[in-house]
Motif scaffolding. Structure first.
Motif, PDB file in Angstrom:
ATOM      1  N   ALA A 233       0.842  -1.191   0.000  1.00  0.00           N
ATOM      2  CA  ALA A 233       0.000   0.000   0.000  1.00  0.00           C
ATOM      3  C   ALA A 233       0.880   1.246   0.000  1.00  0.00           C
ATOM      4  CB  ALA A 233      -0.903  -0.001   1.230  1.00  0.00           C
ATOM      5  N   ASP A 234       0.393   2.281  -0.679  1.00  0.00           N
ATOM      6  CA  ASP A 234       1.051   3.578  -0.605  1.00  0.00           C
ATOM      7  C   ASP A 234       0.538   4.277   0.650  1.00  0.00           C
ATOM      8  OD1 ASP A 234       1.873   6.215  -0.831  1.00  0.00           O
ATOM      9  OD2 ASP A 234       1.632   6.268  -2.999  1.00  0.00           O
ATOM     10  N   PRO A 235       1.392   4.502   1.660  1.00  0.00           N
ATOM     11  CA  PRO A 235       0.911   5.062   2.935  1.00  0.00           C
ATOM     12  C   PRO A 235       0.366   6.484   2.805  1.00  0.00           C
ATOM     13  CG  PRO A 235       3.305   5.000   2.884  1.00  0.00           C
ATOM     14  CD  PRO A 235       2.851   4.250   1.680  1.00  0.00           C
ATOM     15  N   LYS A 236       0.670   7.149   1.688  1.00  0.00           N
ATOM     16  CA  LYS A 236       0.225   8.525   1.501  1.00  0.00           C
ATOM     17  C   LYS A 236      -1.118   8.617   0.775  1.00  0.00           C
ATOM     18  CE  LYS A 236       4.990  10.224   1.209  1.00  0.00           C
ATOM     19  NZ  LYS A 236       5.991  10.930   0.361  1.00  0.00           N
ATOM     20  N   VAL A 237      -1.639   7.473   0.326  1.00  0.00           N
ATOM     21  CA  VAL A 237      -2.853   7.494  -0.491  1.00  0.00           C
ATOM     22  C   VAL A 237      -3.927   6.623   0.142  1.00  0.00           C
ATOM     23  CG1 VAL A 237      -3.842   7.019  -2.763  1.00  0.00           C
ATOM     24  CG2 VAL A 237      -1.491   7.864  -2.585  1.00  0.00           C
ATOM     25  N   THR A 238      -5.095   7.207   0.353  1.00  0.00           N
ATOM     26  CA  THR A 238      -6.244   6.460   0.863  1.00  0.00           C
ATOM     27  C   THR A 238      -6.969   5.803  -0.299  1.00  0.00           C
ATOM     28  OG1 THR A 238      -6.521   8.057   2.654  1.00  0.00           O
ATOM     29  CG2 THR A 238      -8.408   6.630   2.142  1.00  0.00           C
ATOM     30  N   PRO A 239      -7.247   4.504  -0.230  1.00  0.00           N
ATOM     31  CA  PRO A 239      -7.994   3.863  -1.314  1.00  0.00           C
ATOM     32  C   PRO A 239      -9.307   4.585  -1.595  1.00  0.00           C
ATOM     33  CG  PRO A 239      -7.104   2.209   0.167  1.00  0.00           C
ATOM     34  CD  PRO A 239      -6.853   3.537   0.813  1.00  0.00           C
ATOM     35  N   GLY A 240      -9.605   4.740  -2.878  1.00  0.00           N
ATOM     36  CA  GLY A 240     -10.832   5.406  -3.284  1.00  0.00           C
ATOM     37  C   GLY A 240     -10.688   6.895  -3.480  1.00  0.00           C
ATOM     38  N   SER A 241      -9.482   7.442  -3.219  1.00  0.00           N
ATOM     39  CA  SER A 241      -9.312   8.896  -3.286  1.00  0.00           C
ATOM     40  C   SER A 241      -8.591   9.371  -4.538  1.00  0.00           C
ATOM     41  CB  SER A 241      -8.548   9.388  -2.057  1.00  0.00           C
ATOM     42  OG  SER A 241      -7.203   8.913  -2.078  1.00  0.00           O
ATOM     43  N   THR A 242      -7.766   8.518  -5.136  1.00  0.00           N
ATOM     44  CA  THR A 242      -6.877   8.971  -6.203  1.00  0.00           C
ATOM     45  C   THR A 242      -6.807   7.949  -7.326  1.00  0.00           C
ATOM     46  OG1 THR A 242      -5.523  10.113  -4.556  1.00  0.00           O
ATOM     47  CG2 THR A 242      -4.534   9.759  -6.723  1.00  0.00           C
ATOM     48  N   PHE A 243      -6.964   8.425  -8.546  1.00  0.00           N
ATOM     49  CA  PHE A 243      -6.846   7.556  -9.713  1.00  0.00           C
ATOM     50  C   PHE A 243      -5.383   7.223  -9.966  1.00  0.00           C
ATOM     51  CE2 PHE A 243      -6.154   6.940 -14.268  1.00  0.00           C
ATOM     52  CZ  PHE A 243      -7.129   6.016 -14.590  1.00  0.00           C
ATOM     53  N   ASN A 244      -5.090   5.933 -10.119  1.00  0.00           N
ATOM     54  CA  ASN A 244      -3.744   5.482 -10.490  1.00  0.00           C
ATOM     55  C   ASN A 244      -3.910   4.224 -11.328  1.00  0.00           C
ATOM     56  OD1 ASN A 244      -0.956   5.136 -10.683  1.00  0.00           O
ATOM     57  ND2 ASN A 244      -0.859   3.957  -8.781  1.00  0.00           N
ATOM     58  N   TYR A 245      -3.665   4.381 -12.628  1.00  0.00           N
ATOM     59  CA  TYR A 245      -3.921   3.295 -13.576  1.00  0.00           C
ATOM     60  C   TYR A 245      -2.860   2.210 -13.432  1.00  0.00           C
ATOM     61  CZ  TYR A 245      -5.146   1.118 -18.064  1.00  0.00           C
ATOM     62  OH  TYR A 245      -5.554   0.245 -19.046  1.00  0.00           O
ATOM     63  N   VAL A 246      -3.286   1.047 -12.970  1.00  0.00           N
ATOM     64  CA  VAL A 246      -2.392  -0.097 -12.754  1.00  0.00           C
ATOM     65  C   VAL A 246      -3.056  -1.326 -13.365  1.00  0.00           C
ATOM     66  CG1 VAL A 246      -1.269  -1.567 -11.042  1.00  0.00           C
ATOM     67  CG2 VAL A 246      -1.460   0.891 -10.625  1.00  0.00           C
ATOM     68  N   SER A 247      -2.472  -1.881 -14.398  1.00  0.00           N
ATOM     69  CA  SER A 247      -3.084  -3.018 -15.095  1.00  0.00           C
ATOM     70  C   SER A 247      -3.318  -4.208 -14.182  1.00  0.00           C
ATOM     71  CB  SER A 247      -2.210  -3.443 -16.279  1.00  0.00           C
ATOM     72  OG  SER A 247      -2.292  -2.497 -17.324  1.00  0.00           O
TER      73      SER A 247
END
Length: 419
Positions: A233-247
């Motif tokens: 997990a990215d500790p700086k990013v809350t799930p559901g808050s930021t788009f990050n395209y990851v296949s």
């Protein structure tokens, strides 16, 4: 008698010349097909080349011959009556504007390195074009257009009751990820590419997750499951808050579908979509021979017309002919923009579908190197493009493709009802 002998000698000579020319032509044709040895490909250069089936001149051939590379093939078989598409009435021609210049459709095909292009108005073929030796029977690589197909299959599993809710945690269906960054992520967040996973897809970054994924695609090691288990997990990013395209997020959906339905991914796709849209040909997925997991994020292959049939089904709110494949409510939700900040490239994102910010009546499946499924439900237009761009994700090519396709759709009247 002497004339008869001369005639026979000339006939024999002509036959020999014809045979020799045929052999030469066959040899030249064989030489013109660029050969890729998967064992010699560098996974770190799959998206940049030069020795890669993703890069011209190799992609001009392999983007419609992926089954010739030596990958393991997972078939998605057709069945039942073929959904009819009407042949074109007349030749189609148009122009479009891009960066203060006007171009013809033929110029677009050359500028955008198109391999195949199909235009449908409901079930009427408006135009159909093939290049680089492809034809109606060729099965074209989807790249990430396949993500939109996986999303639709996920919606069906949800409606079948195999998946209880999109708000369920990922690890309910993929418990192997309990110690990964996905242990705090919901299925909805996966669908929206907002998982908060510390992963990137940047071909120019040697540390990008993309290169690890390419190694799994090409070599089969690590397995997709093991690669997902390694993502934090990215500790700086809350799930559901930021788009990050990851296949690899889409691979999570594929694993969830398999585990929830207790059915291999290709077989569930075959049963729930391919056998119901009236496909004319079998489709297939591919994976490395050492790869235990099926590829759900971009390894699908099908004919242009069958991609078009899938697009018509989505255009018609999940129904094609008299067959309901997925609910209209799922189609609406899947093709509506999520609530987080707008992703890059002038588009919003739904459940594995792109929605152009300036043209909300359209939704699209998009794949690197120029694979496009363009759907305009208002105009009842579906366009399928498969191309072999030299770069994976150039903004200017996406922009020109949008300009051309919007111009095509603009030629047609709004259709109140259609099938």
């Amino acid at each position: 008698m002497i004339y008869t002998k001369i005639y026979r000698a000339l006939a024999t000579l002509n036959c020999l010349i014809f045979t020799l020319l045929a052999v030469i032509h066959t040899a030249q044709a064989a030489q013109s097909i660029p050969t890729i040895d998967l064992n010699k490909m560098n996974p770190d250069e799959m998206s940049t080349g030069p020795y890669s089936y993703f890069i011209p001149p190799y992609s001009n051939y392999y983007f419609h011959h992926m089954d010739k590379l030596g990958y393991r093939i997972d078939w998605v078989k057709r069945s039942g009556a073929v959904y009819p598409l009407k042949d074109p009435h007349t030749a189609f021609a148009t122009t479009y504007s891009y960066k203060n210049h006007t171009y013809t459709l033929d110029q677009y095909f050359k500028r955008n390195l198109v391999i195949g292009f199909l235009i449908l108005k409901d079930n009427q073929i408006i135009g159909e074009y093939y290049f680089h030796g492809s034809d109606q029977n060729s099965r074209f690589l989807s790249n990430s257009v396949g993500k939109s197909i996986t999303s639709t299959l996920f919606g069906i599993a949800l409606e079948d009751g195999k998946i209880t809710s999109i708000d369920d945690p990922v690890i309910k269906y993929v418990p192997a990820l309990k110690d990964s960054g996905y242990n705090r992520v919901t299925l909805k967040q996966v669908l929206e590419m907002a998982t908060g996973i510390a992963a990137t897809e940047n071909a120019s970054d040697p540390h990008s997750t993309l290169h690890q994924m390419d190694r799994s695609v090409l070599r089969g090691v690590p397995s997709f499951t093991n690669l997902l288990k390694s993502l934090a997990a990215d500790p700086k990013v809350t799930p559901g808050s930021t788009f990050n395209y990851v296949s690899l997020n889409t691979e999570v959906l594929g694993l969830a579908i398999e585990n929830a339905t207790k059915t291999p991914f290709n077989q569930y796709l075959q049963e729930k979509i391919w056998s119901k849209i009236g496909a004319q040909s079998n489709g297939f997925l591919f994976r490395a021979k050492a790869q235990p997991d099926q590829c759900a994020f971009g390894c699908f292959n099908a004919t242009l017309r069958d991609y078009g049939r899938f697009g018509l089904m989505m255009m018609n709110g999940g129904k094609l002919g008299d067959k309901r494949i997925v609910s209209a409510s799922w189609v609406k939700k899947a093709t509506s923009a999520a609530s987080y900040a707008t992703p890059p490239h002038g588009s919003d994102y739904g459940y594995q579908w792109w929605i152009p910010s300036g043209n909300r009546q359209v939704f699209q499946g998009l794949g690197v190197f120029g694979q496009i499924l363009y759907i305009n439900p208002i105009k009842h237009i579906v366009i399928v493009e498969t191309s072999a761009w030299p770069q994976a994700n150039p903004d200017e090519r996406w922009e020109e493709a949008a300009a051309a396709m919007d111009a095509i759709a603009a030629l047609f009247n709004v259709t109140a009802n259609g099938d």
